[in-house]
Scaffold this active site. Structure first.
Site, PDB file in Angstrom:
ATOM      1  N   GLU A 427       0.843  -1.183   0.000  1.00 33.18           N
ATOM      2  CA  GLU A 427       0.000   0.000   0.000  1.00 33.18           C
ATOM      3  C   GLU A 427       0.889   1.248   0.000  1.00 33.18           C
ATOM      4  OE1 GLU A 427      -2.190   0.072   3.633  1.00 33.18           O
ATOM      5  OE2 GLU A 427      -3.052   2.050   3.276  1.00 33.18           O
ATOM      6  N   ASP A 500      -1.412  -1.424   5.837  1.00 29.55           N
ATOM      7  CA  ASP A 500      -1.359  -0.960   7.226  1.00 29.55           C
ATOM      8  C   ASP A 500      -2.425  -1.634   8.080  1.00 29.55           C
ATOM      9  OD1 ASP A 500       0.740   0.788   7.658  1.00 29.55           O
ATOM     10  OD2 ASP A 500      -0.251   2.369   6.499  1.00 29.55           O
ATOM     11  N   ASP A 502      -4.635  -0.373   9.739  1.00 30.54           N
ATOM     12  CA  ASP A 502      -5.705   0.592  10.052  1.00 30.54           C
ATOM     13  C   ASP A 502      -6.882   0.400   9.094  1.00 30.54           C
ATOM     14  OD1 ASP A 502      -4.848   1.551   7.650  1.00 30.54           O
ATOM     15  OD2 ASP A 502      -3.896   3.353   8.467  1.00 30.54           O
ATOM     16  N   ASP A 504      -7.988   2.149   6.468  1.00 27.69           N
ATOM     17  CA  ASP A 504      -7.670   2.231   5.042  1.00 27.69           C
ATOM     18  C   ASP A 504      -6.994   0.963   4.563  1.00 27.69           C
ATOM     19  OD1 ASP A 504      -8.733   4.621   4.483  1.00 27.69           O
ATOM     20  OD2 ASP A 504      -6.870   5.780   4.723  1.00 27.69           O
TER      21      ASP A 504
END
Ligand code: 1YM
Length: 637
Positions: A427, A500, A502, A504
């Site tokens: 990413e 990640d 998180d 997103d």
């Protein structure tokens, strides 16, 4: 036998059961949790056979507090008379002689010799106790076995019941000496299959009960697989109202088909033989697919949607947006294929074709509005197929070294042997940069993903191929796509999604998984897809650095430290903020990293989840997220 506790026993019988205990894997595949649950299906299969024979309408499955399981049915009850071959009662024979299950009855749709159906005796061999209660002719019969099939209470009448009451109740407790990993039953695993069995056997009521926590659900679908289609299309937008349904039988083979088209571009065909999923398809599926293509083409020509001199619709055109279930009941199924889940009986092709053709043709004639939207959809798919072919040509690599095709994005590895090669889908550019610096350039390739991945749940192949990120991924994998897909051309045997920890990151991960699930499913099925697990915390004490994945691990690690040790704990940065060494140390280094393999345990369940999470309809998604918010960690299928 020098164990006198068990009285006179048939040495041959015990040798048979002992063989099962020595090599349980040969009989139930595995002694993991999956094998444990398999025992339940062995017993339930006998009740289902009784239902298919027309004698049983109610089945109840109870997980008891002691983790034993009780299965009850209201069939005829296992015969209690003496069996001429063994001299034992028939019920004792069924529970102690290997493979005795299906051989007595004759007729019906027993699955013996197929995937399941190894019989009640295997369950007995692998249990610490089994109790069988039979209600028959106004009497209650009882027999009990212990420790792998030793008869401890021979068959006897223990009471009376109403003359109308018939049925069998079996209670068994898996032996912890065999099931070393776990002997705890999982309600949700049982529920998934119970629901499927209820859909596949319309009118059959199955109750599932968990006495460990007072949970009870009833599964009864009078509409059968028609209701199943309704559920599968729940989060999709159907393009015609009625679910198309055909049913019929010839020469003892019965066929049921239910289908409905939706606005999506995916095809979901699920086929079953004698209640067993046949993911490799076979003659029942071939017969129905052929009929679908033929009938839609002939209708489209008759109704002048296609001119006589125009090209006809291809199979893939008429299957776009199709959700279909095919359920065949075959007296003596022959299973073939790599995983023995492909029906081989050639006579079934014609029967399936006949049964489906006549009723589907009638449906199109009687419902011209629905017929029109179906034909229109197929025609659009055919046009898209031609367009996609052109777009696909752009993804074909001219040669292995043709980096121009990647727009310079893929940083390939030097090694060419796919079995040792890995590709990281990373990413963002900055994490991509660190990954390129930190990688092992022999075997690790890096593909940084810049833009958002298109949600393919809402897009057709031609549009997906218009998305640059997707085109790059397809080109890098080397397998091609659609009808040209070839797993043997896969260039990396580990495809590692590195995003990640998180929101997103998990969004991108779900989009990638959707892409793989819809367009590269064999890659997922073959176990090539992984998710990297970047750590959340870094704990330093003295010269030791320990990375941990989550709060739980952090706490247990800290608890293991000497209380006098000073430590320093920090929350890890996102992937993009780690430098090359950190990224390599925590997430990429083969010896230190943690990868999670992405598997598809249950394709139908996965399909449901993907449609809910990524599909058009908002309401099912909201409900799913509400119901599962607490389990977010398990969401990756
Ligand atoms: C909770 C488990 O085993 N039910 C069950 C099993 C049998 C019958 C009925 C049955 C079958 C037949 C005739 C037949 C079985 N019988 C045999 C065998 N429930 C459960 N309910 N009468 C009763 O197939 O002809 C094996 S299973 F071999 F003894 F007939």
């Amino acid at each position: 036998m020098n164990d006198n506790n068990y009285g006179v026993e048939n040495i041959q019988v015990l040798e048979g059961l002992e063989a099962v205990r020595k090599r349980p894997g040969m009989y139930i595949g595995t002694t993991s949790s999956r094998g444990l649950h398999h025992l339940v299906w062995e017993i339930v299969d006998n009740s289902i056979d009784e239902a298919l024979a027309g004698y049983c309408d109610d089945i109840e499955i109870i997980i008891n507090k002691d983790n034993s399981v009780t299965v009850k049915d209201d069939g005829r009850g296992i015969p209690t008379g003496i069996h001429p071959k063994t001299g034992l009662s028939t019920v004792e024979t069924v529970y102690t002689v290997l493979h005795a299950g299906g051989k007595f009855g004759g007729g019906g749709y027993k699955v013996s010799g197929g995937l399941h159906g190894v019989g009640a005796s295997v369950v007995n061999a692998l249990s610490s106790f089994v109790e069988v209660t039979i209600y028959q002719n106004g009497k209650v019969h009882f027999i009990k076995f212990e420790k792998g099939g030793h008869t401890v209470e021979p068959l006897k009448v223990i009471g009376e019941c109403e003359i109308e009451r018939t049925g069998t109740t079996v209670r068994f407790k898996p032996d912890p000496e065999i099931f070393k990993e776990t002997t705890i039953f999982d309600y949700d695993v049982l529920k998934q299959r119970v629901r499927e069995l209820a859909f596949l056997n319309k009118g059959l009521r199955i109750i599932l009960c968990d006495d460990r926590e007072d949970k009870k659900e009833e599964f009864l679908y009078n509409g059968g697989i028609k209701e199943y289609i309704q559920l599968l299309n729940m989060s999709k937008s159907p393009i015609h109202e009625e679910i198309i349904y055909s049913e019929g039988s010839e020469d003892g083979v019965s066929i049921e088909v239910a289908l409905q088209y939706n606005e999506s571009y995916n095809t979901s065909i699920y086929s079953f033989v004698n209640n067993i999923n046949t993911p490799e398809g076979g003659t029942h599926e071939d017969g129905v697919k052929l009929a679908l293509t033929k009938i839609i083409n002939s209708y489209a020509k008759k109704a002048k949607f296609i001119k006589e001199n125009e090209d006809g619709l291809m199979g893939e055109d008429v299957r776009e947006g199709l959700t279909m279930i095919i359920s065949a009941k075959v007296p003596e199924p022959q299973f073939e294929g790599q995983t023995k889940t492909k029906l081989g009986n050639s006579e079934v092709r014609k029967i399936a074709n006949n049964v489906f053709s006549s009723s589907f043709e009638r449906f199109l004639m009687e419902n011209p509005d629905s017929a029109k939207v179906i034909v229109d959809k197929s025609l659009t798919a055919a046009r898209a197929r031609v367009a996609a072919k052109k777009a696909r040509e752009l993804t074909r690599r001219k040669s292995d070294l043709d980096v121009v095709n990647f727009g310079g994005k893929l940083v390939d590895c030097k090694e060419k042997d796919p079995t040792v090669c890995e590709i990281f889908l990373v990413e963002g550019d900055s994490a991509g940069g660190s990954a390129i610096k930190g990688r092992n350039s022999m075997t690790q390739a890096i593909l940084p993903l810049r833009g958002k991945i298109l949600n393919v749940e809402k897009a057709r192949l031609d549009k997906a191929l218009g998305n640059e990120e997707i085109r790059t991924i397809i080109t890098a994998f080397g397998t091609g796509i659609g009808s040209e897909f070839d797993l043997s051309k896969l260039r990396y045997h580990k495809i590692i999604i590195m995003t990640d920890a998180d929101v997103d990151g998990s969004h991108i991960r779900v989009l990638l998984l959707t892409l793989f699930y819809r367009f590269f499913r064999p890659i997922v099925e073959a176990g090539h897809v992984y998710a990297a697990q970047p750590p959340l915390f870094c704990i330093k004490h003295g010269k030791t650095i320990k990375y941990v994945l989550n709060e739980e691990e952090r706490d247990s690690y800290l608890a293991s430290l000497n209380p006098n040790v000073k430590y320093d704990i920090s929350r890890m940065k996102g992937l993009g903020e780690m430098d090359a060494d950190e990224l390599n140390d925590t997430t990429m280094d083969i010896d230190k990293r943690i990868l999670r393999k992405i598997t598809i345990e249950d394709i139908m369940a996965a399909d449901e989840v993907f449609s809910k999470l990524m599909g058009e309809e908002v309401e099912p998604r909201r409900r799913f997220i509400e119901e599962n918010a607490g389990y977010a960690i398990n969401l990756d299928i």
